[in-house]
Design an enzyme around this catalytic site. Structure first.
Site, mmCIF file in Angstrom:
data_model
loop_
_atom_site.group_PDB
_atom_site.id
_atom_site.type_symbol
_atom_site.label_atom_id
_atom_site.label_comp_id
_atom_site.label_asym_id
_atom_site.label_seq_id
_atom_site.Cartn_x
_atom_site.Cartn_y
_atom_site.Cartn_z
ATOM 1 C CG ASP A 1 2.016 28.422 36.640
ATOM 2 O OD1 ASP A 1 3.055 27.742 36.692
ATOM 3 O OD2 ASP A 1 1.559 28.905 35.594
ATOM 4 C CG ASP B 1 -8.831 42.715 39.416
ATOM 5 O OD1 ASP B 1 -9.882 42.088 39.228
ATOM 6 O OD2 ASP B 1 -8.719 43.948 39.206
ATOM 7 C CG ASP C 1 7.462 27.885 35.448
ATOM 8 O OD1 ASP C 1 6.892 28.118 34.372
ATOM 9 O OD2 ASP C 1 8.510 28.461 35.809
ATOM 10 C CG HIS D 1 1.803 32.009 29.778
ATOM 11 N ND1 HIS D 1 1.644 30.635 29.851
ATOM 12 C CD2 HIS D 1 2.942 32.286 30.459
ATOM 13 C CE1 HIS D 1 2.640 30.125 30.551
ATOM 14 N NE2 HIS D 1 3.438 31.103 30.934
ATOM 15 C CG ASP D 2 5.537 30.989 28.122
ATOM 16 O OD1 ASP D 2 5.525 32.120 28.643
ATOM 17 O OD2 ASP D 2 5.732 29.934 28.764
ATOM 18 C CD GLU E 1 7.029 25.624 30.829
ATOM 19 O OE1 GLU E 1 7.025 26.422 29.896
ATOM 20 O OE2 GLU E 1 7.557 25.886 31.943
#
Ligand code: GLC
Ligand code: CA
Length: 558
Positions: A100, A31, A201, A330-331, A258
């Site tokens: 993001d 968090d 994104d 993270h992907d 991205e």
């Protein structure tokens, strides 16, 4: 040359996946207060910018990439007060925050979508792509990135809506000027709060070809169908230039888009200085190096391919734009497991990859845990996965008759969950990530690999990163220097020089498990080079011929 000096070129970015970073209240979910608690740690590392994966209100079908309110914070992550405190505390430490920006799609629980599905003449209908079926079938044959068709039927109005990702991620219709104005308004709202930029994104998917035509060729080929009708679509540059004019140009910020499906030629259109669109993009060419057809179809990668890709991108954007540099996020699987050796040479190869990341030309993006050499996780069964892409793939493969073992084998190489296991803070239960039950499995190697241990060991990967980051501050050639490749066709050695003004650096790296010989060019040998950093003890002066140990890397000033 100096005209193009920018803070975001000199910066090192640290990516935080908030859900897995640090849990401050024991509910098992990372968090915002947790991030605040760890800001001193990031300051110690020396990073300049944090990129936060989405923290907006979201039902979490895709861990925050499905946003239901752009002006609010995800319940599990905290409140807007927590965010303001985070921004303030980060700024106090000289750390910027990049958010993001997920605007190719919203959540199906966003009020725009809820309104748009009510009736065919809703004022919000045209915020999304609603289409009737064609001859009792779907509106077209496009498929979703997460498997299955890209269309979902809604019985309320008897039409389908487009979703390139999950069914809970309906695509926004950027051809509607109202949509664009809403997005710009929201961006300004965050920028006026004082954030320092956006990671956008899948931003090159926002413009779809009119009529949304069937992709017959794509269907024959298999894999993802339809992308040629929306990747780098017909109006994407018009929209980004408009966004730049109305929003971005008014602030001193960092932007990185991205962008899957881009070549350097296409990338130039997004990042060349005189185009006024974005500062940088994330391309995928090096991420596609070790698979064929789809990400699930893994094949060995070659060092010469990595070198060719990186050099090609460097040359293409040289003096006209700027590259981003990343080896995982993270992907993606963990870089040390994918491009290094996560067993006997874990430490050495993590440092070697870090050397490449920080000494090539471009802005480095570190993914959380990379700085302590976190590895892929061994998932024992399908119940241990959380990621929607992974779970959909599993279901599809089961339907095709593949065995659990075979599917697990693929997922243990490729699942996005490798990057999403909790940050390993110490050797206490759950790696010190939470006092509760973590939302996703902790990598069992946390007793060996954790922050506490790294901070107590001057020879750790952490301190090597810290030193590399410092090198970027003290040696402008690391940031701005021109690249000259050496040993271009070698499958084990990656070597180059960086030159800026009268400063010149030499980087040599052995990407293999064997010792290899490197012969320095004469001029280097003659000039008594000074060793700036290395991942082994180096006693001798550089000789014309040096023997590099497994995964050894050295940077010299020459
Ligand atoms: C991007 C994100 C990924 C997300 C997808 C849909 O690729 O990085 O995590 O699932 O877009 O928003
Ligand atoms: Ca929590």
């Amino acid at each position: 040359m100096d005209l193009h000096k920018k803070w975001w070129k000199e910066a090192v970015v640290y990516q935080i996946y908030p859900r897995s970073f640090y849990d401050s209240n024991g509910d098992g979910i990372g968090d915002l207060p947790g991030i605040i608690e760890k800001l001193d740690y990031l300051q110690e590392l020396g990073v300049d910018v944090i990129w936060l994966n989405p923290i907006y209100k979201s039902p979490n079908a895709d861990n925050g990439y499905d946003i239901s309110d752009y002006y609010d914070i995800m319940d599990e992550f905290g409140t807007m007060e927590d965010f303001d405190r985070l921004l303030n505390e980060a700024h106090k430490r000289g750390i910027k925050i990049v958010m993001d920006l997920v605007v190719n799609h919203t959540s199906d629980e966003h009020k725009w979508f809820l309104e748009s599905k009510k009736s065919k003449d809703s004022p919000y209908r045209n915020f999304y792509f609603w289409r009737p079926g064609k001859n009792g079938k779907l509106p077209n044959n496009w498929t979703s990135f997460f498997g299955g068709p890209a269309w979902e039927y809604d019985p309320q109005t008897g039409e389908y809506y487009l979703h390139l990702f999950a069914t809970k991620q309906p695509d926004l219709n950027w051809d509607n000027p109202q949509v664009r104005q809403e997005v710009y308004k929201m961006m300004k709202w965050w920028l006026d709060k004082g954030i320092d930029g956006f990671r956008m994104d899948v931003i090159n998917l926002i413009s779809k070809v009119e009529g949304l035509p069937d992709d017959r060729e794509g269907e024959k080929k298999g894999g993802l169908v339809g992308f040629k009708y929306y990747a780098n679509g017909p109006r994407v540059h018009e929209y980004l230039q408009e966004m730049n004019r109305e929003v971005l140009s008014k602030y001193d910020i960092m932007t990185v888009g991205e962008t899957p499906f881009v070549t350097p030629e296409i990338a130039k259109l997004y990042v060349e200085y005189d185009r006024n669109e974005l500062n940088m993009i994330f391309h995928f060419e090096h991420m596609d190096m070790d698979c064929s057809g789809s990400k699930w179809n893994v094949k060995p990668w070659k060092l010469t391919d990595l070198k060719k890709i990186m050099y090609k991108w460097y040359l293409a954007l040289k003096d006209k734009g700027w590259n981003s540099l990343y080896l995982n996020n993270h992907d993606q699987p963990r870089m040390v497991s994918r491009f290094g050796n996560d067993k006997e040479y874990r430490v050495e190869s993590a440092k070697l990859l870090a050397t490449l990341l920080h000494t090539w030309q471009g802005t480095p993006f570190i993914y959380q845990g990379e700085e302590i050499g976190m590895t892929n996780c061994k998932f024992e069964s399908i119940d241990e996965f959380r990621d929607i892409e992974t779970l959909n793939f599993y279901r599809e493969m089961k339907e095709k008759g593949m065995s659990d073992d075979s599917i697990l084998e693929i997922l243990n190489k490729r699942s996005r969950d490798h990057a999403r296991t909790p940050m390993q803070w110490n050797d206490s239960e759950n790696a010190g990530f939470t006092t509760g039950k973590p939302w996703i499995k902790v990598n069992p190697n946390y007793k060996e690999i954790n922050v506490k241990k790294a901070l107590a060991d001057k020879g750790s990967i952490f301190y090597y990163y810290k030193k590399l980051i410092q090198l970027r501050k003290t040696h402008p050639a690391v940031v701005y220097g021109d690249v000259q490749m050496l040993y271009e066709n070698d499958e084990k050695i990656f070597a180059y020089t960086r030159s800026y003004g009268n400063e010149k650096l030499l980087v040599v790296m052995n990407f293999s498990e064997e010792e290899v010989e490197f012969c320095a060019p004469k001029e280097i040998f003659l000039n008594k080079p000074e060793l700036l950093i290395s991942n082994y003890e180096v006693e001798d002066d550089i000789q014309q011929k040096i023997v590099l140990k497994p995964y050894e890397s050295r940077v010299y000033k020459i």
